[in-house]
Design a protein around this motif. Structure first.
Motif, PDB file in Angstrom:
ATOM      1  N   ASN A 168       0.832  -1.195   0.000  1.00  0.00           N
ATOM      2  CA  ASN A 168       0.000   0.000   0.000  1.00  0.00           C
ATOM      3  C   ASN A 168       0.871   1.251   0.000  1.00  0.00           C
ATOM      4  O   ASN A 168       2.058   1.213   0.345  1.00  0.00           O
ATOM      5  N   ALA A 169       0.290   2.356  -0.377  1.00  0.00           N
ATOM      6  CA  ALA A 169       1.054   3.596  -0.496  1.00  0.00           C
ATOM      7  C   ALA A 169       1.349   4.230   0.860  1.00  0.00           C
ATOM      8  O   ALA A 169       2.241   5.077   0.956  1.00  0.00           O
ATOM      9  N   GLU A 170       0.620   3.808   1.893  1.00  0.00           N
ATOM     10  CA  GLU A 170       0.783   4.447   3.201  1.00  0.00           C
ATOM     11  C   GLU A 170       2.021   3.960   3.935  1.00  0.00           C
ATOM     12  O   GLU A 170       2.608   4.670   4.729  1.00  0.00           O
ATOM     13  N   GLY A 171       2.392   2.701   3.691  1.00  0.00           N
ATOM     14  CA  GLY A 171       3.565   2.172   4.359  1.00  0.00           C
ATOM     15  C   GLY A 171       3.243   1.017   5.281  1.00  0.00           C
ATOM     16  O   GLY A 171       2.093   0.699   5.551  1.00  0.00           O
ATOM     17  N   ALA A 172       4.296   0.398   5.783  1.00  0.00           N
ATOM     18  CA  ALA A 172       4.179  -0.715   6.703  1.00  0.00           C
ATOM     19  C   ALA A 172       5.401  -0.694   7.611  1.00  0.00           C
ATOM     20  O   ALA A 172       6.525  -0.752   7.147  1.00  0.00           O
ATOM     21  N   GLY A 173       5.162  -0.589   8.907  1.00  0.00           N
ATOM     22  CA  GLY A 173       6.272  -0.565   9.842  1.00  0.00           C
ATOM     23  C   GLY A 173       6.573   0.832  10.341  1.00  0.00           C
ATOM     24  O   GLY A 173       5.921   1.817   9.986  1.00  0.00           O
ATOM     25  N   VAL A 174       7.576   0.922  11.184  1.00  0.00           N
ATOM     26  CA  VAL A 174       7.980   2.201  11.778  1.00  0.00           C
ATOM     27  C   VAL A 174       8.712   3.020  10.726  1.00  0.00           C
ATOM     28  O   VAL A 174       9.711   2.567  10.167  1.00  0.00           O
ATOM     29  N   PRO A 175       8.234   4.235  10.410  1.00  0.00           N
ATOM     30  CA  PRO A 175       8.898   5.025   9.369  1.00  0.00           C
ATOM     31  C   PRO A 175      10.257   5.550   9.815  1.00  0.00           C
ATOM     32  O   PRO A 175      10.494   5.796  10.991  1.00  0.00           O
ATOM     33  N   CYS A 176      11.139   5.693   8.843  1.00  0.00           N
ATOM     34  CA  CYS A 176      12.435   6.336   9.052  1.00  0.00           C
ATOM     35  C   CYS A 176      12.466   7.541   8.116  1.00  0.00           C
ATOM     36  O   CYS A 176      12.225   7.396   6.920  1.00  0.00           O
ATOM     37  N   THR A 177      12.720   8.731   8.628  1.00  0.00           N
ATOM     38  CA  THR A 177      12.707   9.941   7.809  1.00  0.00           C
ATOM     39  C   THR A 177      14.015  10.715   7.982  1.00  0.00           C
ATOM     40  O   THR A 177      14.592  10.733   9.069  1.00  0.00           O
ATOM     41  N   VAL A 178      14.462  11.328   6.893  1.00  0.00           N
ATOM     42  CA  VAL A 178      15.681  12.146   6.920  1.00  0.00           C
ATOM     43  C   VAL A 178      15.376  13.481   6.242  1.00  0.00           C
ATOM     44  O   VAL A 178      14.895  13.505   5.104  1.00  0.00           O
ATOM     45  N   SER A 179      15.656  14.575   6.926  1.00  0.00           N
ATOM     46  CA  SER A 179      15.480  15.905   6.352  1.00  0.00           C
ATOM     47  C   SER A 179      16.756  16.325   5.636  1.00  0.00           C
ATOM     48  O   SER A 179      17.867  16.105   6.161  1.00  0.00           O
ATOM     49  N   PRO A 180      16.631  16.913   4.437  1.00  0.00           N
ATOM     50  CA  PRO A 180      17.817  17.315   3.692  1.00  0.00           C
ATOM     51  C   PRO A 180      18.645  18.361   4.441  1.00  0.00           C
ATOM     52  O   PRO A 180      18.119  19.394   4.886  1.00  0.00           O
ATOM     53  N   ARG A 181      19.935  18.082   4.578  1.00  0.00           N
ATOM     54  CA  ARG A 181      20.899  19.021   5.141  1.00  0.00           C
ATOM     55  C   ARG A 181      22.106  19.049   4.220  1.00  0.00           C
ATOM     56  O   ARG A 181      22.665  18.001   3.887  1.00  0.00           O
ATOM     57  N   GLU A 182      22.488  20.212   3.809  1.00  0.00           N
ATOM     58  CA  GLU A 182      23.558  20.357   2.826  1.00  0.00           C
ATOM     59  C   GLU A 182      24.808  19.601   3.257  1.00  0.00           C
ATOM     60  O   GLU A 182      25.302  19.785   4.375  1.00  0.00           O
ATOM     61  N   GLY A 183      25.290  18.719   2.388  1.00  0.00           N
ATOM     62  CA  GLY A 183      26.497  17.959   2.661  1.00  0.00           C
ATOM     63  C   GLY A 183      26.286  16.634   3.353  1.00  0.00           C
ATOM     64  O   GLY A 183      27.223  15.831   3.464  1.00  0.00           O
ATOM     65  N   LEU A 184      25.054  16.359   3.812  1.00  0.00           N
ATOM     66  CA  LEU A 184      24.766  15.105   4.510  1.00  0.00           C
ATOM     67  C   LEU A 184      24.682  13.943   3.522  1.00  0.00           C
ATOM     68  O   LEU A 184      23.966  14.018   2.524  1.00  0.00           O
ATOM     69  N   ALA A 185      25.403  12.870   3.789  1.00  0.00           N
ATOM     70  CA  ALA A 185      25.314  11.643   2.997  1.00  0.00           C
ATOM     71  C   ALA A 185      24.487  10.616   3.765  1.00  0.00           C
ATOM     72  O   ALA A 185      24.605  10.505   4.989  1.00  0.00           O
ATOM     73  N   VAL A 186      23.638   9.881   3.050  1.00  0.00           N
ATOM     74  CA  VAL A 186      22.798   8.842   3.633  1.00  0.00           C
ATOM     75  C   VAL A 186      22.970   7.574   2.809  1.00  0.00           C
ATOM     76  O   VAL A 186      22.927   7.620   1.574  1.00  0.00           O
ATOM     77  N   ILE A 187      23.163   6.449   3.474  1.00  0.00           N
ATOM     78  CA  ILE A 187      23.446   5.183   2.806  1.00  0.00           C
ATOM     79  C   ILE A 187      22.324   4.194   3.111  1.00  0.00           C
ATOM     80  O   ILE A 187      21.929   4.042   4.270  1.00  0.00           O
ATOM     81  N   HIS A 188      21.784   3.540   2.090  1.00  0.00           N
ATOM     82  CA  HIS A 188      20.856   2.441   2.326  1.00  0.00           C
ATOM     83  C   HIS A 188      21.075   1.364   1.269  1.00  0.00           C
ATOM     84  O   HIS A 188      21.815   1.563   0.302  1.00  0.00           O
ATOM     85  N   PHE A 189      20.427   0.209   1.453  1.00  0.00           N
ATOM     86  CA  PHE A 189      20.758  -0.988   0.686  1.00  0.00           C
ATOM     87  C   PHE A 189      19.493  -1.589   0.062  1.00  0.00           C
ATOM     88  O   PHE A 189      18.724  -2.263   0.731  1.00  0.00           O
ATOM     89  N   PRO A 190      19.254  -1.365  -1.243  1.00  0.00           N
ATOM     90  CA  PRO A 190      18.008  -1.799  -1.880  1.00  0.00           C
ATOM     91  C   PRO A 190      17.967  -3.261  -2.316  1.00  0.00           C
ATOM     92  O   PRO A 190      16.903  -3.743  -2.709  1.00  0.00           O
ATOM     93  N   ALA A 191      19.075  -3.977  -2.287  1.00  0.00           N
ATOM     94  CA  ALA A 191      19.081  -5.379  -2.729  1.00  0.00           C
ATOM     95  C   ALA A 191      20.242  -6.107  -2.073  1.00  0.00           C
ATOM     96  O   ALA A 191      21.175  -5.492  -1.556  1.00  0.00           O
ATOM     97  N   THR A 192      20.168  -7.433  -2.108  1.00  0.00           N
ATOM     98  CA  THR A 192      21.282  -8.236  -1.618  1.00  0.00           C
ATOM     99  C   THR A 192      22.377  -8.311  -2.686  1.00  0.00           C
ATOM    100  O   THR A 192      22.157  -7.989  -3.852  1.00  0.00           O
ATOM    101  N   THR A 193      23.540  -8.757  -2.298  1.00  0.00           N
ATOM    102  CA  THR A 193      24.627  -8.947  -3.259  1.00  0.00           C
ATOM    103  C   THR A 193      24.317 -10.110  -4.192  1.00  0.00           C
ATOM    104  O   THR A 193      23.448 -10.938  -3.915  1.00  0.00           O
ATOM    105  N   ALA A 194      25.046 -10.173  -5.293  1.00  0.00           N
ATOM    106  CA  ALA A 194      24.856 -11.271  -6.240  1.00  0.00           C
ATOM    107  C   ALA A 194      25.098 -12.620  -5.573  1.00  0.00           C
ATOM    108  O   ALA A 194      24.426 -13.610  -5.884  1.00  0.00           O
TER     109      ALA A 194
END
Length: 224
Positions: A168-194
């Motif tokens: 669904n478009a609303e989501g599932a689970g506890v949300p994680c949110t990040v507000s844009p801050r100049e120079g901030l890098a954010v890392i996440h992992f959309p898939a497993t390795t080969a």
């Protein structure tokens, strides 16, 4: 993971200037239908060689695993609805299976366009915010419990594998949110390795909320 101050103000401004002259509308391959109203440009790797070196070091991967750097601008009101940074497997024009929307199983056999080997996928994304947004424009991970809320019927991290990707478009689970801050890098992992199948992790679905003030962001996608 968040890395505050990954880029200084001068570097962020230089990237904004570099992209400004060649911005174009951006599309995406989504499972549910959605909206993307940002514009973007791709930097020649030779122009951002030092930054690519730093990003490869941050992600602990060889340079060859990095796609060219993308730079995006969100005008006030622009947004990017629920999506994943993982790539769909090569279906050779066929419709995806209802139980395997992102074609994780065909990927193992045929790979994906642009992928270095069969089973490879985008396993890591590094965002770098190039401007501050005091209101709006947040990146939100609202589907952190996709397994049960969406769902796979199993815990993805216990048993990685293909899934239908629909939720669904609303989501599932506890949300994680990040507000844009100049120079901030954010890392996440959309898939497993080969090695682990290159399977899409639907818990990493995310969205860019509508911008209230102009938002700039650089996106580094990494294959493995």
């Amino acid at each position: 993971f968040a890395v505050p101050g990954f880029l200084d103000k001068e570097s962020c401004a230089a990237l904004r200037r570099k992209a400004a002259a060649s911005l174009a509308p951006q599309g995406f391959d989504d499972a549910e239908g959605g909206t993307r109203t940002s514009v973007g440009a791709v930097a020649h790797s030779s122009e951002v060689a030092g930054l690519r070196d730093r990003l490869a070091s941050l992600a602990r991967v060889p340079l060859a695993h990095l796609q060219p750097l993308k730079i995006s601008r969100y005008s006030p009101g622009a947004q990017f609805s629920m999506h994943t940074d993982a790539w769909r497997g090569n279906l050779f024009g066929q419709e995806p299976s209802p139980d395997d929307w992102w074609a994780d199983l065909p990927r193992l056999q045929h790979g994906v366009l642009g992928g270095p080997i069969s089973g490879a996928n985008r396993v890591c994304t590094v965002f770098i915010y190039l401007s501050d947004c005091d209101e709006g424009g947040r990146t939100v991970w609202n589907w952190t419990d996709y397994d049960s809320g969406g769902g796979l019927g199993r815990r993805f991290y216990d048993e990685p594998g293909p899934g239908h990707g629909r939720t669904n478009a609303e989501g599932a689970g506890v949300p994680c949110t990040v507000s844009p801050r100049e120079g901030l890098a954010v890392i996440h992992f959309p898939a497993t390795t080969a090695r682990s199948g290159g399977f899409t992790d639907y818990n990493a679905y995310h969205a860019a909320e509508p911008a209230v003030t102009e938002k700039w962001i650089a996106q580094q996608f990494i294959w493995r």
